[in-house]
Design a protein around this motif. Structure first.
Motif, PDB file in Angstrom:
ATOM      1  N   HIS A 244      48.264  33.659  22.845  1.00 15.41           N
ATOM      2  CA  HIS A 244      48.648  33.870  21.447  1.00 15.41           C
ATOM      3  C   HIS A 244      49.996  33.203  21.233  1.00 15.41           C
ATOM      4  O   HIS A 244      50.939  33.450  21.982  1.00 15.41           O
ATOM      5  N   ARG A 245      50.072  32.335  20.234  1.00 12.53           N
ATOM      6  CA  ARG A 245      51.345  31.666  19.974  1.00 12.53           C
ATOM      7  C   ARG A 245      52.432  32.672  19.583  1.00 12.53           C
ATOM      8  O   ARG A 245      52.129  33.647  18.884  1.00 12.53           O
ATOM      9  N   PRO A 246      53.693  32.504  20.059  1.00  7.10           N
ATOM     10  CA  PRO A 246      54.169  31.416  20.888  1.00  7.10           C
ATOM     11  C   PRO A 246      54.154  31.777  22.380  1.00  7.10           C
ATOM     12  O   PRO A 246      54.972  32.584  22.840  1.00  7.10           O
ATOM     13  N   ASN A 247      53.249  31.206  23.107  1.00  7.70           N
ATOM     14  CA  ASN A 247      53.212  31.280  24.578  1.00  7.70           C
ATOM     15  C   ASN A 247      52.999  32.697  25.120  1.00  7.70           C
ATOM     16  O   ASN A 247      53.317  32.971  26.274  1.00  7.70           O
ATOM     17  N   LEU A 248      52.429  33.580  24.314  1.00  6.40           N
ATOM     18  CA  LEU A 248      52.259  34.972  24.748  1.00  6.40           C
ATOM     19  C   LEU A 248      50.975  35.124  25.557  1.00  6.40           C
ATOM     20  O   LEU A 248      49.926  34.610  25.185  1.00  6.40           O
ATOM     21  N   GLY A 249      51.070  35.868  26.663  1.00  6.00           N
ATOM     22  CA  GLY A 249      49.901  36.112  27.501  1.00  6.00           C
ATOM     23  C   GLY A 249      49.485  34.890  28.283  1.00  6.00           C
ATOM     24  O   GLY A 249      48.309  34.756  28.651  1.00  6.00           O
ATOM     25  N   ASN A 250      50.453  34.020  28.591  1.00  4.37           N
ATOM     26  CA  ASN A 250      50.100  32.784  29.304  1.00  4.37           C
ATOM     27  C   ASN A 250      49.927  33.023  30.797  1.00  4.37           C
ATOM     28  O   ASN A 250      50.358  34.040  31.352  1.00  4.37           O
ATOM     29  N   TYR A 251      49.274  32.102  31.449  1.00  4.20           N
ATOM     30  CA  TYR A 251      49.120  32.092  32.905  1.00  4.20           C
ATOM     31  C   TYR A 251      49.667  30.757  33.404  1.00  4.20           C
ATOM     32  O   TYR A 251      49.124  29.703  33.066  1.00  4.20           O
ATOM     33  N   GLU A 252      50.756  30.813  34.158  1.00  3.42           N
ATOM     34  CA  GLU A 252      51.410  29.602  34.663  1.00  3.42           C
ATOM     35  C   GLU A 252      51.703  28.616  33.530  1.00  3.42           C
ATOM     36  O   GLU A 252      51.590  27.397  33.682  1.00  3.42           O
ATOM     37  N   GLY A 253      52.065  29.162  32.358  1.00  4.86           N
ATOM     38  CA  GLY A 253      52.429  28.318  31.243  1.00  4.86           C
ATOM     39  C   GLY A 253      51.261  27.737  30.471  1.00  4.86           C
ATOM     40  O   GLY A 253      51.461  26.887  29.599  1.00  4.86           O
ATOM     41  N   GLN A 254      50.042  28.192  30.767  1.00  8.18           N
ATOM     42  CA  GLN A 254      48.869  27.701  30.050  1.00  8.18           C
ATOM     43  C   GLN A 254      48.015  28.882  29.579  1.00  8.18           C
ATOM     44  O   GLN A 254      48.262  30.038  29.940  1.00  8.18           O
ATOM     45  N   CYS A 255      47.001  28.569  28.774  1.00 10.11           N
ATOM     46  CA  CYS A 255      46.077  29.597  28.304  1.00 10.11           C
ATOM     47  C   CYS A 255      45.398  30.238  29.509  1.00 10.11           C
ATOM     48  O   CYS A 255      44.939  29.525  30.420  1.00 10.11           O
ATOM     49  N   PRO A 256      45.306  31.569  29.578  1.00 11.48           N
ATOM     50  CA  PRO A 256      44.698  32.219  30.744  1.00 11.48           C
ATOM     51  C   PRO A 256      43.222  31.907  30.936  1.00 11.48           C
ATOM     52  O   PRO A 256      42.653  32.233  31.972  1.00 11.48           O
ATOM     53  N   SER A 257      42.595  31.255  29.967  1.00 10.82           N
ATOM     54  CA  SER A 257      41.204  30.856  30.152  1.00 10.82           C
ATOM     55  C   SER A 257      41.045  29.879  31.315  1.00 10.82           C
ATOM     56  O   SER A 257      39.924  29.688  31.808  1.00 10.82           O
TER      57      SER A 257
END
Length: 293
Positions: A244-257
């Motif tokens: 979720h922008r901005p960078n919330l819930g990221n994984y290693e700086g990318q989308c957790p998908s």
């Protein structure tokens, strides 16, 4: 095209009533047989789940989550196009995307007293009265009536009126048959009614919240990557495998998908996921820096 227009019109009509009244009932949202089959899928878990503890959960009430792994039919509720469209319409002013807050089965047994009237938005200690944080949907698995503890809803108790010390109207009993859906806002006062019958009142509550909030149910534990990989991409995103922008819930700086695509173990470079206003701010700053160099 006609179906799409019809869906859009239905979303707008129900969302308008939801925002005006604080709740709405959608009759025949799903075939009754779908709910009966879901109830059957959950029967063993209902039987084995202990009663709750505490004055809020209730000592004559059973609750359990993780419904998307307990029955394939649960996804039909969670991904219901009309209901999800309503939730997105109501919540989109305050978020980029919505998320699944909970998918929980509830059985109110005979002798259960009326639950404390409450607003689910109060689980988050944030300002109230302007933004909506949550849209809930109660799906009956058995008949809901006044005698067996159907959900009570206080009309016009939502939004800014949630700041009032007392509701301005008496509650209504959400009488419904399986297949109908009660949609209500997180700011709407509601409660489980007292079960004065000999029946068990069973239902499923599905909640959608702003995508940047901490959800009620820990979705990453409920549906770890090995489970979420079996979900359609849209459902995996709804349960949290989405940034979720901005960078919330990221994984290693990318989308957790990325962890669902088998890329979670290789080195990853962080990638901006900013709101348009933030992107503009960064670009203006970089332009200024380039002009100085």
């Amino acid at each position: 095209m006609t179906a799409a227009i019809g869906l859009a019109e239905a979303i707008e009509a129900h969302a308008s009533r939801l925002l005006k009244e604080g709740f709405c009932i959608i009759p025949g949202a799903l075939p009754a047989g779908t709910l009966r089959a879901l109830d059957n899928d959950l029967a063993e878990r209902f039987a084995s789940t202990p009663f709750g503890r505490g004055g809020f959960y209730g000592s004559r009430t059973k609750r359990f989550g993780r419904l998307l792994v307990r029955s394939p039919r649960a996804a039909e509720l969670v991904q219901h196009a009309l209901v999800r469209g309503i939730a997105e319409r109501v919540l989109s002013p305050w978020c980029d995307c919505i998320q699944l807050n909970t998918a929980q089965a509830i059985a109110v047994h005979s002798g259960s007293p009326e639950q404390l009237p409450h607003r689910d938005q109060d689980m988050w200690q944030a300002p109230k009265g302007e933004a909506e944080y949550l849209v809930n949907v109660m799906w009956p698995l058995s008949e809901f009536c006044g005698e067996n503890g159907a959900t009570l809803v206080w009309p016009h108790s939502h939004g800014a009126r949630a700041l009032a010390s007392q509701p301005c109207e008496a509650p209504i009993v959400a009488r419904m048959a399986p297949g109908s859906a009660l949609v209500f806002l997180g700011s709407t006062l509601h409660a489980a009614g007292a079960n004065r019958s000999r029946q068990v009142r069973r239902g499923v509550i599905v909640g959608y919240s702003l995508g940047w909030l901490k959800p009620y149910e820990n979705q990453w534990l409920a549906y770890p990557p090995e489970v979420a990989r079996t979900f359609p991409a849209d459902l995996a995103a709804l349960v949290g495998y989405r940034q979720h922008r901005p960078n919330l819930g990221n994984y290693e700086g990318q989308c957790p998908s990325v962890v669902l695509q088998g890329d979670g173990e290789r080195p990853l470079g962080a990638v901006d996921a900013l709101r348009p206003d933030q992107e503009a701010l960064v670009e203006a700053y970089l332009e200024m820096q380039r002009a100085r160099s």
